[in-house]
Design an enzyme around this catalytic site. Structure first.
Site, PDB file in Angstrom:
ATOM      1  N   HIS A  59       0.838  -1.300  -0.137  1.00 35.84           N
ATOM      2  CA  HIS A  59       0.121   0.199   0.102  1.00 35.84           C
ATOM      3  C   HIS A  59       0.923   1.334  -0.051  1.00 35.84           C
ATOM      4  O   HIS A  59       1.994   1.048   0.029  1.00 35.84           O
ATOM      5  CB  HIS A  59      -0.717  -0.149   1.141  1.00 35.84           C
ATOM      6  N   HIS A 118      -7.452  -0.878   5.335  1.00 36.08           N
ATOM      7  CA  HIS A 118      -6.539   0.183   6.136  1.00 36.08           C
ATOM      8  C   HIS A 118      -6.292   1.198   5.190  1.00 36.08           C
ATOM      9  O   HIS A 118      -6.276   2.382   5.622  1.00 36.08           O
ATOM     10  CB  HIS A 118      -5.276  -0.764   6.112  1.00 36.08           C
ATOM     11  N   ASP A 140      -0.250  -3.894   6.130  1.00 36.66           N
ATOM     12  CA  ASP A 140      -0.994  -3.638   7.341  1.00 36.66           C
ATOM     13  C   ASP A 140      -2.278  -3.881   7.555  1.00 36.66           C
ATOM     14  O   ASP A 140      -3.053  -3.234   8.439  1.00 36.66           O
ATOM     15  CB  ASP A 140      -0.655  -1.924   7.528  1.00 36.66           C
TER      16      ASP A 140
HETATM   17 ZN   LIG Z   1       0.038   1.371   6.576  1.00 35.87          ZN
END
Ligand SMILES: [Zn+2]
Length: 264
Positions: A59, A118, A140
């Site tokens: 990400h 997230h 994450d």
């Molecule tokens: Zn993150």
């Protein structure tokens, strides 16, 4: 396959992923360049030279992509992977991924799962060599014993993403973006005090951390036994947090996430 966790910043992990047959390799989430380049040099000393051909970003957050430019430049990498919707947010991104796409690193097959929550462009990379030799890089979204904060999505989105990860083969090993395991399991013990699997996982994590080792690499099957964010139907967790029996999995996840945010 060879997976080398690389400690970065205060508690991040980047990873070196190596195909043992071809020695082609990828770097997952290079938070910062120096530890990654150092780990690569050390690995070459041990296992012979590898050829890093790609960067895989889970990400766009800076502590996952902060080393992209320098690592790509130093190693001559032209393939930088991230979700299509992260275009413009991931430095040097060249590959625009969507759910279900796949590609190879040497003879390793990498499959992409879109797991928003997230962030909206979060992806997991499922890497398989043989059916029983599989790992997943979860960034994450799924941590050992926990899950990431919901910054850009909402609880139903995160619940769907975590559920997607639990559908992987139970033997798949989880490599996540941070060393948060001990704090996560402290929360797990708080919400589900009679779960023996939590106690065992805490003892294992404490031992590993005392020896200076990462706790990553637990399996999806392990996670299902102690990770509260995968156990939204647990009567004990629901009782501890006052979640109604009739509440949906997504609603329960939202309450568990809120409780974790405020947990000291
Ligand atoms: Zn993150």
């Amino acid at each position: 396959m060879v997976i080398v966790p690389i400690a970065c910043l205060s508690d991040n992990y980047a990873y070196l992923l190596v195909c043992p047959e071809t020695k082609e390799a990828a770097i997952v989430d290079p938070s910062e360049p120096d530890p990654v380049l150092r780990a690569l040099a050390e690995n070459d000393g041990r296992n012979g030279d590898v050829k890093v051909v790609a960067i895989l970003d889970t990400h766009h957050h800076h502590d996952h992509v902060g080393g992209n430019v320098e690592v790509a430049k130093s190693l001559g990498i032209t393939r930088v992977y991230g979700h299509a919707s992260d275009k413009g947010r991931i430095p040097e991104q060249s590959e625009l991924l969507e759910e279900g796409m796949s590609f190879t690193i040497g003879s390793l097959l990498v499959r992409v799962l879109h797991i928003p929550g997230h962030t909206t462009g979060a992806v997991a990379y499922v890497v398989t060599r043989e059916p029983h030799d599989a790992v997943v890089f979860t960034g994450d979204t799924l941590f050992i014993g926990g899950c990431g904060r919901i910054f850009e999505g909402d609880p139903p989105m995160m619940h769907a993403s975590l559920t997607k990860l639990t559908k992987l083969d139970g033997r798949t090993q989880v490599y996540c973006g941070h060393e948060y395991t001990e704090a996560n399991l402290r929360f797990a013990a708080h919400v589900e005090p009679s779960n023996q699997a939590v106690a065992q996982a805490r003892a294992r994590a404490a031992e590993l951390r005392k020896a200076g080792k990462p706790t990553v690499g637990a399996t999806i099957a392990d996670e299902l036994t102690y990770n509260p964010f995968l156990r939204v139907t647990s009567p004990e967790i629901r009782k501890t947090l006052g979640i109604a029996e009739s509440a949906s999995g997504a609603e329960a996840l939202g309450v568990i996430r809120e409780a974790k945010n405020g947990f000291k």
